[in-house]
Write a protein that holds these residues in place. Structure first.
Motif, PDB file in Angstrom:
ATOM      1  N   ARG A  18      37.403  40.262  37.284  1.00 47.36           N
ATOM      2  CA  ARG A  18      38.773  39.789  37.064  1.00 47.36           C
ATOM      3  C   ARG A  18      39.794  40.891  37.343  1.00 47.36           C
ATOM      4  O   ARG A  18      40.836  40.633  37.953  1.00 47.36           O
ATOM      5  N   ASN A  19      39.509  42.115  36.916  1.00 49.92           N
ATOM      6  CA  ASN A  19      40.426  43.232  37.194  1.00 49.92           C
ATOM      7  C   ASN A  19      40.548  43.484  38.692  1.00 49.92           C
ATOM      8  O   ASN A  19      41.628  43.775  39.200  1.00 49.92           O
ATOM      9  N   GLN A  22      42.663  40.747  40.158  1.00 45.58           N
ATOM     10  CA  GLN A  22      44.063  40.964  39.775  1.00 45.58           C
ATOM     11  C   GLN A  22      44.708  42.058  40.620  1.00 45.58           C
ATOM     12  O   GLN A  22      45.820  41.906  41.111  1.00 45.58           O
ATOM     13  N   TYR A  33      46.070  33.604  37.930  1.00 46.31           N
ATOM     14  CA  TYR A  33      45.195  34.128  36.882  1.00 46.31           C
ATOM     15  C   TYR A  33      43.747  34.170  37.347  1.00 46.31           C
ATOM     16  O   TYR A  33      43.359  33.515  38.312  1.00 46.31           O
ATOM     17  N   ALA A  34      42.958  34.935  36.608  1.00 52.27           N
ATOM     18  CA  ALA A  34      41.497  34.951  36.737  1.00 52.27           C
ATOM     19  C   ALA A  34      40.950  34.851  35.324  1.00 52.27           C
ATOM     20  O   ALA A  34      41.421  35.552  34.422  1.00 52.27           O
ATOM     21  N   LYS A  35      39.985  33.953  35.120  1.00 53.22           N
ATOM     22  CA  LYS A  35      39.418  33.827  33.770  1.00 53.22           C
ATOM     23  C   LYS A  35      37.933  33.534  33.817  1.00 53.22           C
ATOM     24  O   LYS A  35      37.432  32.880  34.736  1.00 53.22           O
ATOM     25  N   ASN A  36      37.239  34.079  32.810  1.00 55.68           N
ATOM     26  CA  ASN A  36      35.822  33.809  32.638  1.00 55.68           C
ATOM     27  C   ASN A  36      35.638  32.392  32.113  1.00 55.68           C
ATOM     28  O   ASN A  36      36.396  31.945  31.252  1.00 55.68           O
ATOM     29  N   HIS A  86      47.592  37.277  35.936  1.00 50.83           N
ATOM     30  CA  HIS A  86      47.068  37.666  34.630  1.00 50.83           C
ATOM     31  C   HIS A  86      45.571  37.411  34.502  1.00 50.83           C
ATOM     32  O   HIS A  86      45.024  36.544  35.175  1.00 50.83           O
ATOM     33  N   ILE A  87      44.965  38.164  33.613  1.00 55.29           N
ATOM     34  CA  ILE A  87      43.560  37.957  33.234  1.00 55.29           C
ATOM     35  C   ILE A  87      43.586  37.149  31.945  1.00 55.29           C
ATOM     36  O   ILE A  87      44.275  37.515  30.985  1.00 55.29           O
TER      37      ILE A  87
END
Length: 88
Positions: A18-19, A22, A33-36, A86-87
């Motif tokens: 995710r980082n 981003q 965004y990126a999310k698990n 955003h994460i």
């Protein structure tokens, strides 16, 4: 302007994925965004210029050094206004 959504599976959690996304999204002027996800995959949603989305697609498919990207499902997505990338 366009929007894309990627569902990325493999070893993509706990490896800085995710980082990494981003960093490259912000570098290319994208928001989103990126999310698990609970199943171990990562969802990425990005909005911006089509060329920047294509560049990010390459990074999503590659992942950071410790990742092992197995499958990527890329789709045209709803255009949503985000304030930065955003994460979640």
């Amino acid at each position: 302007m366009g929007a894309r959504r990627w569902l990325v599976s493999g070893r993509v959690q706990g490896v800085g994925f995710r980082n990494y996304v981003q960093k490259h999204a912000l570098k290319n002027g994208l928001s989103g965004y990126a999310k698990n996800l609970e199943d171990g995959s990562v969802e990425v949603h990005a909005v911006g210029e089509d060329t920047a989305l294509q560049i990010l697609s390459g990074y999503v498919r590659r992942g950071p050094m410790l990742a092992d990207v197995r499958t990527v499902d890329e789709q045209v997505a709803e255009h949503v206004r985000y304030d930065g990338f955003h994460i979640r």
